[in-house]
Design a protein around this motif. Structure first.
Motif, short mmCIF file in Angstrom:
data_model
loop_
_atom_site.label_atom_id
_atom_site.label_comp_id
_atom_site.label_asym_id
_atom_site.label_seq_id
_atom_site.Cartn_x
_atom_site.Cartn_y
_atom_site.Cartn_z
N MET A 1 0.82 -1.19 0.00
CA MET A 1 0.00 0.00 0.00
C MET A 1 0.86 1.25 0.00
O MET A 1 0.58 2.18 -0.74
CB MET A 1 -0.89 0.03 1.24
N VAL A 2 1.84 1.26 0.86
CA VAL A 2 2.66 2.45 1.00
C VAL A 2 3.39 2.75 -0.30
O VAL A 2 3.53 3.91 -0.69
CB VAL A 2 3.66 2.27 2.18
N GLN A 3 3.82 1.73 -1.00
CA GLN A 3 4.53 1.95 -2.25
C GLN A 3 3.62 2.54 -3.33
O GLN A 3 4.09 3.21 -4.24
CB GLN A 3 5.18 0.67 -2.73
N ALA A 4 2.33 2.30 -3.23
CA ALA A 4 1.40 2.84 -4.22
C ALA A 4 1.08 4.31 -3.97
O ALA A 4 0.66 5.02 -4.88
CB ALA A 4 0.11 2.04 -4.22
N ALA A 5 1.32 4.78 -2.75
CA ALA A 5 1.02 6.18 -2.40
C ALA A 5 1.79 7.11 -3.32
O ALA A 5 2.99 6.95 -3.52
CB ALA A 5 1.36 6.45 -0.95
N GLY A 6 1.09 8.08 -3.86
CA GLY A 6 1.71 9.07 -4.72
C GLY A 6 1.88 8.64 -6.17
O GLY A 6 2.38 9.40 -6.98
N MET B 1 -3.53 -6.19 -3.60
CA MET B 1 -2.09 -5.95 -3.67
C MET B 1 -1.56 -6.26 -5.07
O MET B 1 -0.67 -5.55 -5.57
CB MET B 1 -1.34 -6.80 -2.63
N ALA B 2 -2.10 -7.25 -5.71
CA ALA B 2 -1.68 -7.57 -7.09
C ALA B 2 -2.04 -6.43 -8.03
O ALA B 2 -1.29 -6.11 -8.95
CB ALA B 2 -2.33 -8.87 -7.55
N GLN B 3 -3.17 -5.78 -7.80
CA GLN B 3 -3.59 -4.66 -8.65
C GLN B 3 -2.72 -3.42 -8.43
O GLN B 3 -2.62 -2.58 -9.30
CB GLN B 3 -5.04 -4.29 -8.35
N ALA B 4 -2.08 -3.34 -7.27
CA ALA B 4 -1.28 -2.16 -6.95
C ALA B 4 0.12 -2.22 -7.53
O ALA B 4 0.83 -1.22 -7.53
CB ALA B 4 -1.19 -1.99 -5.43
N ARG B 5 0.52 -3.36 -8.01
CA ARG B 5 1.86 -3.47 -8.59
C ARG B 5 1.90 -2.78 -9.94
O ARG B 5 1.03 -3.01 -10.77
CB ARG B 5 2.24 -4.94 -8.74
N PRO B 6 2.93 -1.96 -10.14
CA PRO B 6 3.02 -1.25 -11.42
C PRO B 6 3.29 -2.20 -12.58
O PRO B 6 3.76 -3.28 -12.42
CB PRO B 6 4.20 -0.30 -11.22
#
Length: 94
Positions: free
Chosen positions: A1-6, A89-94
């Protein structure tokens, strides 16, 4: 989650995470949105020397919140919540 911020993913992702935490409770979902936004704001306004320390701190906080929520669910609910979270979490991966 934190890595997706911003990132470009953040706006849609934060809403889905808040829904996951809210578990159908609109008030709790709103509070989670506020928490997620505070985390993102702290990370986006931090100086370069501070970002990594804050990232580690926020990752620990959110991990603890997730673990607490899962501990409070019964077996079937927990399994379902874990599956939902894995998908998020899988959806949040670039």
């Amino acid at each position: 989650m934190v890595q997706a911020a911003g990132t470009d993913l953040w706006n849609g992702f934060r809403g889905r995470v808040a829904e996951w935490f809210g578990r159908g409770d609109a008030v709790r979902e709103s509070r989670e949105l506020e928490r997620l936004d505070r985390s993102a704001s702290e990370l986006s306004t931090a100086g370069q020397d501070e970002v990594e320390r804050l990232r580690v701190r926020h990752e620990a906080v959110w991990q603890s919140r997730i673990e607490t929520l899962l501990e409070d669910l019964d077996g079937v609910e927990r399994d379902q919540a874990v599956a939902e979270l894995s998908k998020l979490m899988a959806q949040a991966r670039p």
